[in-house]
Design an enzyme around this catalytic site. Structure first.
Site, PDB file in Angstrom:
ATOM      1  N   GLY A 113     -12.081   1.655  -9.682  1.00  0.00           N
ATOM      2  CA  GLY A 113     -13.504   1.749  -9.998  1.00  0.00           C
ATOM      3  C   GLY A 113     -13.812   1.746 -11.480  1.00  0.00           C
ATOM      4  O   GLY A 113     -12.928   1.614 -12.329  1.00  0.00           O
TER       5      GLY A 113
ATOM      6  N   ASP B  88      -4.840  -7.402  -0.715  1.00  0.00           N
ATOM      7  CA  ASP B  88      -4.890  -6.153  -1.478  1.00  0.00           C
ATOM      8  C   ASP B  88      -5.204  -5.008  -0.503  1.00  0.00           C
ATOM      9  O   ASP B  88      -6.153  -5.093   0.274  1.00  0.00           O
ATOM     10  CB  ASP B  88      -6.012  -6.313  -2.533  1.00  0.00           C
ATOM     11  CG  ASP B  88      -6.000  -5.226  -3.579  1.00  0.00           C
ATOM     12  OD1 ASP B  88      -4.964  -4.553  -3.733  1.00  0.00           O
ATOM     13  OD2 ASP B  88      -7.037  -5.067  -4.264  1.00  0.00           O
TER      14      ASP B  88
ATOM     15  N   ASP C 284     -10.090  -5.698 -11.283  1.00  0.00           N
ATOM     16  CA  ASP C 284     -11.226  -6.077 -10.452  1.00  0.00           C
ATOM     17  C   ASP C 284     -12.543  -5.647 -11.119  1.00  0.00           C
ATOM     18  O   ASP C 284     -13.415  -6.466 -11.400  1.00  0.00           O
ATOM     19  CB  ASP C 284     -11.083  -5.432  -9.065  1.00  0.00           C
ATOM     20  CG  ASP C 284     -12.137  -5.915  -8.072  1.00  0.00           C
ATOM     21  OD1 ASP C 284     -12.948  -6.796  -8.427  1.00  0.00           O
ATOM     22  OD2 ASP C 284     -12.166  -5.414  -6.934  1.00  0.00           O
TER      23      ASP C 284
ATOM     24  N   ASP D 281      -0.712  -0.661   2.358  1.00  0.00           N
ATOM     25  CA  ASP D 281      -0.957   0.618   1.678  1.00  0.00           C
ATOM     26  C   ASP D 281      -1.004   1.730   2.720  1.00  0.00           C
ATOM     27  O   ASP D 281      -2.036   1.988   3.324  1.00  0.00           O
ATOM     28  CB  ASP D 281      -2.265   0.559   0.894  1.00  0.00           C
ATOM     29  CG  ASP D 281      -2.567   1.898   0.216  1.00  0.00           C
ATOM     30  OD1 ASP D 281      -1.730   2.813   0.323  1.00  0.00           O
ATOM     31  OD2 ASP D 281      -3.636   2.004  -0.405  1.00  0.00           O
TER      32      ASP D 281
HETATM   33 ZN   LIG Z   1      -5.824  -0.909  -5.596  1.00  0.00          ZN
END
Ligand SMILES: [Zn+2]
Length: 333
Positions: free
Chosen positions: A191, A94, A279, A116
């Site tokens: 988050g 990730d 997550d 990313d």
């Molecule tokens: Zn992410």
């Protein structure tokens, strides 16, 4: 060099093709400890859902890269032991932020990596992504890239139009990089505090924050440009308020934590969105369960007595996501 194929993992290619065609999404659950992994595998095996085990750079640093790799290998065997004859399990990096990190994961048995480079200028994002794709594809490892910038809790700037993925760029980006899937920005955020109170309205009855809706128009625009191309949503926890309440009632302090409503994720799952990252929700489930034990039984000091309930709570959460939100149950018999 370890090939993921030798350890019974699969890449995302077939999995995503079926998910896009079937109108469901594959869960991508982050893990960095044993209880979390047990809960993910138990939930996936019981529901026969394909699953993506995600490891972030931070998780690799926290748990040790070698240990995590063997845990994923163990997960395949554990799944079989639980009666899942043909487990469909992906080990995915990730938010890889460099070629070296992605290469190291490919070399160590990952079946999928994310590069990313979305914070870089467009041409640099293309160049770095292509470099990772060229390396990974030699070993049949699939690559997720990102275009557009997700808001996060640390961001100084609030989510606004300019952060969304620009549909006019996606064809050029996907063609020139050769990436296998694309993470886009349509209003999700990392988050447990996805939105600032001033971005939300407040439910007059409960006093809870109601987040702004996802930009489905941008998603549909992207789908039109790249028909059938696998799309990924990051930052897609829902921040279940019952967990926030348990945490707050047992000594925690999470004021105004807010996530993406599950109805919107369910709707997204029916589109080209075929991977949804979760997550924060399992962190909340774990924390709620542990806080409750600590509060109810202050004399308890056997870790199994609080990590066990935490594992059960996470499993419940994962099963709920698989069955009621993503619709991936029964897709990997
Ligand atoms: Zn992410």
């Amino acid at each position: 060099m370890v090939s993921y194929k030798e350890i019974g993992l699969v890449n995302t290619r077939e999995m995503f093709k079926k998910a896009v065609a079937g109108g469901y999404a594959i869960p991508a659950f982050n893990f960095n400890n044993m209880e979390q992994l047990q809960a993910i595998i138990q939930a996936s095996a019981e529901t026969k859902s394909p699953v993506i085990l995600q490891v972030s750079k931070g998780a690799r640093n926290y748990a040790n890269q070698t240990l995590l790799r063997y845990m994923a290998e163990g997960a395949v065997e554990y799944a079989k032991e639980l009666g899942w004859e043909h487990p469909q399990i992906v080990l995915h990096l990730d938010h890889g932020d460099s070629f070296e990190l992605c290469k190291s994961c490919v070399d160590m048995g990952f079946s999928s990596v994310m590069i990313d480079a979305s914070s870089l200028p467009y041409e640099e994002n293309i160049a770095l992504t292509k470099k990772v794709v060229d390396y990974a594809h030699q070993y049949d490892v699939t690559v997720e890239a990102e275009l557009g910038v997700l808001a996060g809790v640390e961001d100084e700037v609030a989510a606004e139009e300019s952060h969304y993925t620009r549909p006019e760029e996606v064809i050029d980006f996907a063609t020139r990089t050769g990436c296998d899937s694309l993470a886009i920005s349509i209003g999700t955020s990392h988050g447990a505090y996805k939105f600032k109170p001033e971005q939300c309205t407040r439910d007059p009855k409960t006093g809870r924050l109601v987040p702004p809706p996802l930009a489905f128009d941008v998603l549909h625009e992207i789908e039109k440009k790249l028909p059938g191309f696998p799309i990924v949503l990051h930052g897609s926890s829902s921040v279940p308020q019952e967990y926030v309440d348990i945490i707050n009632a047992n000594g925690g302090k999470l004021p105004d934590a807010v996530g993406i409503p599950e109805e919107q994720l369910r709707e997204a799952s029916k589109s080209a969105v075929c991977k949804i990252n979760i997550d924060s929700d399992s962190r909340l489930a774990m924390t709620a369960a542990i806080r409750k034990v600590f509060n109810d039984k202050p004399g308890e000091f056997d870790p199994r007595k609080y990590l066990g309930p935490a594992r059960d709570e996470m499993k419940k959460l994962y099963m709920h996501k698989i069955i009621n939100v993503l619709g991936s149950d029964g897709k990997a018999e």
